[in-house]
Design a protein around this motif. Structure first.
Motif, PDB file in Angstrom:
ATOM      1  N   ARG A   4      -2.998  -2.744   6.175  1.00  0.00           N
ATOM      2  CA  ARG A   4      -2.563  -2.234   4.880  1.00  0.00           C
ATOM      3  C   ARG A   4      -3.179  -3.071   3.755  1.00  0.00           C
ATOM      4  O   ARG A   4      -3.466  -4.238   3.939  1.00  0.00           O
ATOM      5  CB  ARG A   4      -1.046  -2.260   4.779  1.00  0.00           C
ATOM      6  N   GLU A   6      -1.679  -4.235   1.320  1.00  0.00           N
ATOM      7  CA  GLU A   6      -0.730  -5.297   1.003  1.00  0.00           C
ATOM      8  C   GLU A   6      -0.911  -6.524   1.896  1.00  0.00           C
ATOM      9  O   GLU A   6      -0.467  -7.618   1.553  1.00  0.00           O
ATOM     10  CB  GLU A   6       0.712  -4.770   1.128  1.00  0.00           C
ATOM     11  N   TYR A  27      -7.692   3.651  -4.230  1.00  0.00           N
ATOM     12  CA  TYR A  27      -6.584   3.184  -3.400  1.00  0.00           C
ATOM     13  C   TYR A  27      -6.452   1.677  -3.529  1.00  0.00           C
ATOM     14  O   TYR A  27      -7.436   0.947  -3.455  1.00  0.00           O
ATOM     15  CB  TYR A  27      -6.830   3.532  -1.925  1.00  0.00           C
ATOM     16  N   LYS A  29      -3.068   0.410  -2.344  1.00  0.00           N
ATOM     17  CA  LYS A  29      -1.891   0.142  -1.512  1.00  0.00           C
ATOM     18  C   LYS A  29      -1.819   1.187  -0.413  1.00  0.00           C
ATOM     19  O   LYS A  29      -2.445   2.233  -0.487  1.00  0.00           O
ATOM     20  CB  LYS A  29      -0.612   0.105  -2.340  1.00  0.00           C
ATOM     21  N   GLY A  30      -1.071   0.854   0.618  1.00  0.00           N
ATOM     22  CA  GLY A  30      -0.944   1.754   1.753  1.00  0.00           C
ATOM     23  C   GLY A  30      -1.937   1.432   2.849  1.00  0.00           C
ATOM     24  O   GLY A  30      -2.434   0.308   2.957  1.00  0.00           O
ATOM     25  N   LEU A  31      -2.236   2.425   3.674  1.00  0.00           N
ATOM     26  CA  LEU A  31      -3.131   2.237   4.823  1.00  0.00           C
ATOM     27  C   LEU A  31      -4.560   1.942   4.378  1.00  0.00           C
ATOM     28  O   LEU A  31      -5.105   2.623   3.508  1.00  0.00           O
ATOM     29  CB  LEU A  31      -3.112   3.474   5.715  1.00  0.00           C
TER      30      LEU A  31
END
Length: 168
Positions: A4, A6, A27, A29-31
């Motif tokens: 991720r 994060e 993008y 954040k997230g996958l």
């Protein structure tokens, strides 16, 4: 490998192109894996990536030098422009495959030139990669050697910027 955004030690933004909506998607954040895969899904070479309700292709289709996403988020924004690499070495008609990638590079160069006119990064570096093509993945060592001079140039420019900030 982190799964991720994060989990990354350094804040990272990945740019892809939403093929269906024909716009930029950023993008942070997230996958991580589908965002990275989509950001480098070169049309005609790699299959687009389905991520959520988006169909992603290479971010270079809309933002080949996405330094603008960092403006206001960093003290010094450095952009490394490789959009003019892979120039033909001979004056002959390219193959259909070569002309497809060449046209994409020409469009990316035009997009980048317009962006630079509107608002340039603090530092712009253009490594000497004109002898390499988009698909020269296996020539990474040669590409890095060719870019060595740009690394030294960047160190000097960063030093100058830092000194200028310290002594206004």
């Amino acid at each position: 490998m982190p799964g991720r955004f994060e989990d990354l030690a350094i804040k990272t933004i990945i740019v892809a192109t939403n093929y269906l909506d024909r716009n930029e998607v950023a993008y942070d954040k997230g996958l991580l894996r589908p965002a990275v895969a989509g950001s480098m899904a070169i049309p005609g070479l790699f299959r687009p990536v389905i991520f959520g309700d988006e169909v992603l292709i290479d971010g270079g289709a809309v933002n080949p030098l996405p330094y603008d996403l960092l403006l206001g988020h960093a003290d010094i924004v450095v952009a490394v422009d490789v959009t003019f690499g892979g120039r033909p070495t001979t004056r002959r008609t390219p193959s259909p495959f070569a002309s497809m990638f060449g046209a994409a590079q020409i469009m990316q160069g035009a997009i980048t030139a317009q962006k630079l006119k509107l608002r340039a990064p603090d530092i712009l570096v253009r490594p000497r990669v004109e002898n390499f093509a988009v698909l020269d993945f296996f020539r990474a060592n040669q590409i890095l050697r060719a870019a060595e001079g740009s690394k030294e140039e960047l160190k000097l420019m960063l030093g100058e910027r830092m000194r200028a900030r310290a002594n206004p």
